[in-house]
Design a protein around this motif. Structure first.
Motif, PDB file in Angstrom:
ATOM      1  N   ASP A  44       0.822  -1.206   0.000  1.00  0.00           N
ATOM      2  CA  ASP A  44       0.000   0.000   0.000  1.00  0.00           C
ATOM      3  C   ASP A  44       0.861   1.263   0.000  1.00  0.00           C
ATOM      4  N   THR A  45       1.989   1.220   0.708  1.00  0.00           N
ATOM      5  CA  THR A  45       2.891   2.370   0.719  1.00  0.00           C
ATOM      6  C   THR A  45       3.413   2.658  -0.679  1.00  0.00           C
ATOM      7  N   LEU A  46       3.843   1.611  -1.369  1.00  0.00           N
ATOM      8  CA  LEU A  46       4.344   1.783  -2.731  1.00  0.00           C
ATOM      9  C   LEU A  46       3.256   2.340  -3.644  1.00  0.00           C
ATOM     10  N   SER A  47       2.031   1.859  -3.466  1.00  0.00           N
ATOM     11  CA  SER A  47       0.919   2.337  -4.296  1.00  0.00           C
ATOM     12  C   SER A  47       0.704   3.837  -4.132  1.00  0.00           C
ATOM     13  N   VAL A  48       0.856   4.335  -2.901  1.00  0.00           N
ATOM     14  CA  VAL A  48       0.668   5.765  -2.635  1.00  0.00           C
ATOM     15  C   VAL A  48       1.800   6.591  -3.231  1.00  0.00           C
ATOM     16  N   LEU A 104      17.223  -4.250  -8.062  1.00  0.00           N
ATOM     17  CA  LEU A 104      17.789  -2.958  -8.455  1.00  0.00           C
ATOM     18  C   LEU A 104      19.283  -2.993  -8.169  1.00  0.00           C
ATOM     19  N   ASP A 105      20.093  -2.820  -9.196  1.00  0.00           N
ATOM     20  CA  ASP A 105      21.547  -2.905  -9.060  1.00  0.00           C
ATOM     21  C   ASP A 105      22.106  -1.508  -8.844  1.00  0.00           C
ATOM     22  N   GLY A 106      22.404  -1.196  -7.595  1.00  0.00           N
ATOM     23  CA  GLY A 106      22.915   0.134  -7.302  1.00  0.00           C
ATOM     24  C   GLY A 106      23.416   0.225  -5.871  1.00  0.00           C
ATOM     25  N   THR A 107      23.572   1.426  -5.381  1.00  0.00           N
ATOM     26  CA  THR A 107      24.054   1.678  -4.020  1.00  0.00           C
ATOM     27  C   THR A 107      22.869   1.788  -3.074  1.00  0.00           C
ATOM     28  N   GLU A 108      22.882   0.978  -2.006  1.00  0.00           N
ATOM     29  CA  GLU A 108      21.789   1.030  -1.038  1.00  0.00           C
ATOM     30  C   GLU A 108      22.117   2.019   0.068  1.00  0.00           C
ATOM     31  N   VAL A 109      21.153   2.900   0.353  1.00  0.00           N
ATOM     32  CA  VAL A 109      21.319   3.844   1.455  1.00  0.00           C
ATOM     33  C   VAL A 109      20.080   3.810   2.338  1.00  0.00           C
ATOM     34  N   SER A 165       4.995  11.673  11.084  1.00  0.00           N
ATOM     35  CA  SER A 165       5.512  12.478  12.190  1.00  0.00           C
ATOM     36  C   SER A 165       6.381  11.558  13.030  1.00  0.00           C
ATOM     37  N   GLY A 166       7.202  12.147  13.890  1.00  0.00           N
ATOM     38  CA  GLY A 166       8.091  11.319  14.701  1.00  0.00           C
ATOM     39  C   GLY A 166       9.217  10.725  13.875  1.00  0.00           C
ATOM     40  N   PHE A 167       9.651   9.510  14.252  1.00  0.00           N
ATOM     41  CA  PHE A 167      10.783   8.857  13.604  1.00  0.00           C
ATOM     42  C   PHE A 167      10.368   8.152  12.310  1.00  0.00           C
ATOM     43  N   SER A 168      11.306   8.096  11.362  1.00  0.00           N
ATOM     44  CA  SER A 168      11.173   7.195  10.221  1.00  0.00           C
ATOM     45  C   SER A 168      12.568   6.884   9.707  1.00  0.00           C
ATOM     46  N   ARG A 169      12.693   5.711   9.130  1.00  0.00           N
ATOM     47  CA  ARG A 169      13.935   5.360   8.439  1.00  0.00           C
ATOM     48  C   ARG A 169      13.544   4.612   7.180  1.00  0.00           C
ATOM     49  N   SER A 170      13.974   5.107   6.035  1.00  0.00           N
ATOM     50  CA  SER A 170      13.573   4.516   4.759  1.00  0.00           C
ATOM     51  C   SER A 170      14.796   4.022   3.998  1.00  0.00           C
ATOM     52  N   GLU A 171      14.538   3.033   3.147  1.00  0.00           N
ATOM     53  CA  GLU A 171      15.612   2.436   2.353  1.00  0.00           C
ATOM     54  C   GLU A 171      15.458   2.843   0.889  1.00  0.00           C
ATOM     55  N   TYR A 172      16.594   3.172   0.278  1.00  0.00           N
ATOM     56  CA  TYR A 172      16.626   3.556  -1.132  1.00  0.00           C
ATOM     57  C   TYR A 172      17.776   2.840  -1.834  1.00  0.00           C
ATOM     58  N   ILE A 173      17.603   2.586  -3.135  1.00  0.00           N
ATOM     59  CA  ILE A 173      18.680   2.123  -3.991  1.00  0.00           C
ATOM     60  C   ILE A 173      18.937   3.222  -5.020  1.00  0.00           C
ATOM     61  N   VAL A 218      20.245   4.129  -8.462  1.00  0.00           N
ATOM     62  CA  VAL A 218      20.556   3.522  -9.747  1.00  0.00           C
ATOM     63  C   VAL A 218      20.709   4.647 -10.771  1.00  0.00           C
ATOM     64  N   ASN A 219      21.900   4.727 -11.380  1.00  0.00           N
ATOM     65  CA  ASN A 219      22.176   5.784 -12.360  1.00  0.00           C
ATOM     66  C   ASN A 219      21.821   7.167 -11.799  1.00  0.00           C
ATOM     67  N   ASP A 220      22.263   7.404 -10.568  1.00  0.00           N
ATOM     68  CA  ASP A 220      22.082   8.687  -9.869  1.00  0.00           C
ATOM     69  C   ASP A 220      20.639   8.971  -9.454  1.00  0.00           C
ATOM     70  N   GLU A 221      19.725   8.029  -9.638  1.00  0.00           N
ATOM     71  CA  GLU A 221      18.321   8.238  -9.281  1.00  0.00           C
ATOM     72  C   GLU A 221      17.948   7.353  -8.093  1.00  0.00           C
ATOM     73  N   PRO A 222      17.333   7.929  -7.030  1.00  0.00           N
ATOM     74  CA  PRO A 222      16.934   7.114  -5.872  1.00  0.00           C
ATOM     75  C   PRO A 222      15.608   6.385  -6.108  1.00  0.00           C
ATOM     76  N   TYR A 223      15.604   5.102  -5.795  1.00  0.00           N
ATOM     77  CA  TYR A 223      14.398   4.265  -5.863  1.00  0.00           C
ATOM     78  C   TYR A 223      13.992   3.910  -4.440  1.00  0.00           C
ATOM     79  N   PHE A 224      12.771   4.237  -4.080  1.00  0.00           N
ATOM     80  CA  PHE A 224      12.251   3.983  -2.735  1.00  0.00           C
ATOM     81  C   PHE A 224      11.881   2.511  -2.573  1.00  0.00           C
ATOM     82  N   LEU A 225      12.315   1.904  -1.447  1.00  0.00           N
ATOM     83  CA  LEU A 225      11.977   0.509  -1.157  1.00  0.00           C
ATOM     84  C   LEU A 225      10.884   0.394  -0.105  1.00  0.00           C
TER      85      LEU A 225
END
Length: 324
Positions: A118-122, A197-202, A268-276, A278-285
């Motif tokens: 559902d998060t990805l859909s939004v 996704l082949d890239g740098t994970e942050v 609101s409050g805390f969150s921590r999200s993961e991104y990859i 790829v070719n300088d573009e962030p992809y949300f996980l």
């Protein structure tokens, strides 16, 4: 007057032990001149306040405890429960009904972000880049060729509503898909299959601090394993490099997207999200709304890099909750 703070920890999921560690760090870090912290274990078999190795039952009528003849009520609840019922909004709705302030986002935001699908859909509707996804519910026909045709190989198979990388597999061949799906179904009745996704994970912490949304210095994840699994996360089989070794352009793009996602999801409050990246573009996980809070965990690492101590990090979120 000092405020009574219930630090809830434990939970009903596979993440119970991790949550107990996070909650204990919060308990040890809070400023005793401002707060009276209490450890509250929320477990399937019992809800108890734990003090001096003794347990005192929590009344579910008003979330209070009787400690040696004194009734303890709480001014605020610090949510340190990873997974069910802390991160999925269930216990947040209970506190809302009782009128007890808490450090988490509203219950709907918690429920939404706990559901990866559902998060990805939004966020997709707002132009946020994501992996290609294939969704399944338990009992659905497993058509491996159809799955591969959509997401390709290798791909990730993960529970839709679970954390700490429990139940996740990386499938390289068609023959590995069904065992991976069965493993994921042990954690959840809904699963998500995503393209690789082949890239740098942050990993990026976004918090509310001093009344403003703040993107913390991000962490680069370099796993010794095939991906950032449970062993890599919690047993040292990875390098966590803060700040991440990425270009200034990449950093600015990730920060922009991370703040945008936080706002899109009304967090609101805390969150921590993961991104990859790829070719300088962030992809949300995905997004975690009750991230690990031990000294070794990513969010505290990032806060430390930003010059924010654990005492300040935890005290700030409590003050924001009390003043909301």
């Amino acid at each position: 007057m000092k405020k009574n703070i219930a630090i809830i920890m434990g939970g009903y999921s596979s993440e119970v032990e991790i949550s107990l560690k996070s909650g204990s760090v919060v308990y040890d870090s809070l400023d005793r001149t401002q707060y009276n912290p209490y450890k509250v274990h929320i477990l399937k078999e019992k809800w108890v306040l734990v003090e001096n190795e003794k347990e005192y039952p929590i009344s579910k009528d008003d979330f209070s405890a009787n400690v040696e003849g004194i009734k303890i009520v709480f001014d605020c609840v610090f949510n340190a429960i990873h997974g069910d019922p802390g991160e999925n909004g269930v216990i947040i709705a209970y506190f809302d009904l009782l009128g007890i302030k808490h450090t988490s986002a509203p219950f709907y935001q918690m429920a939404l972000t706990f559901n990866k699908r559902d998060t990805l859909s939004v966020v997709k509707e707002y132009g946020i880049k994501t992996a290609v996804s294939y969704y399944m519910n338990i009992g659905d026909e497993i058509n491996t060729k159809k799955i591969i045709n959509k997401v390709g190989l290798p791909c990730f198979v993960k529970p839709n509503n679970a954390g700490s990388s429990f139940g996740i597999s990386k499938a390289y061949e068609e023959s590995e898909l069904i065992p991976a799906i069965e493993k994921a179904y042990k954690e959840d009745t809904e699963i998500l299959i995503e393209s690789f996704l082949d890239g740098t994970e942050v990993s990026v912490g976004v918090i509310e601090y001093d009344g403003e949304i703040k993107v913390l210095p991000m962490t680069e994840i370099v796993s010794e394993n095939d991906f950032f699994d449970y062993e890599a996360k919690y047993e040292g089989a990875s390098q966590e490099i803060t700040p991440a070794r990425i270009s200034e352009e990449q950093r600015e793009k990730v920060e922009e997207v991370a703040e945008k996602v936080y706002r899109i999801l009304n967090m609101s409050g805390f969150s921590r999200s993961e991104y990859i990246i790829v070719n300088d573009e962030p992809y949300f996980l995905e997004m975690n709304t009750v991230p690990g809070l031990t000294k070794e965990s990513l969010l505290p690492q990032q806060a430390n890099e930003a010059g924010i101590s654990l005492t300040d990090l935890f005290g700030n979120v409590i003050e924001m909750a009390l003043n909301a």
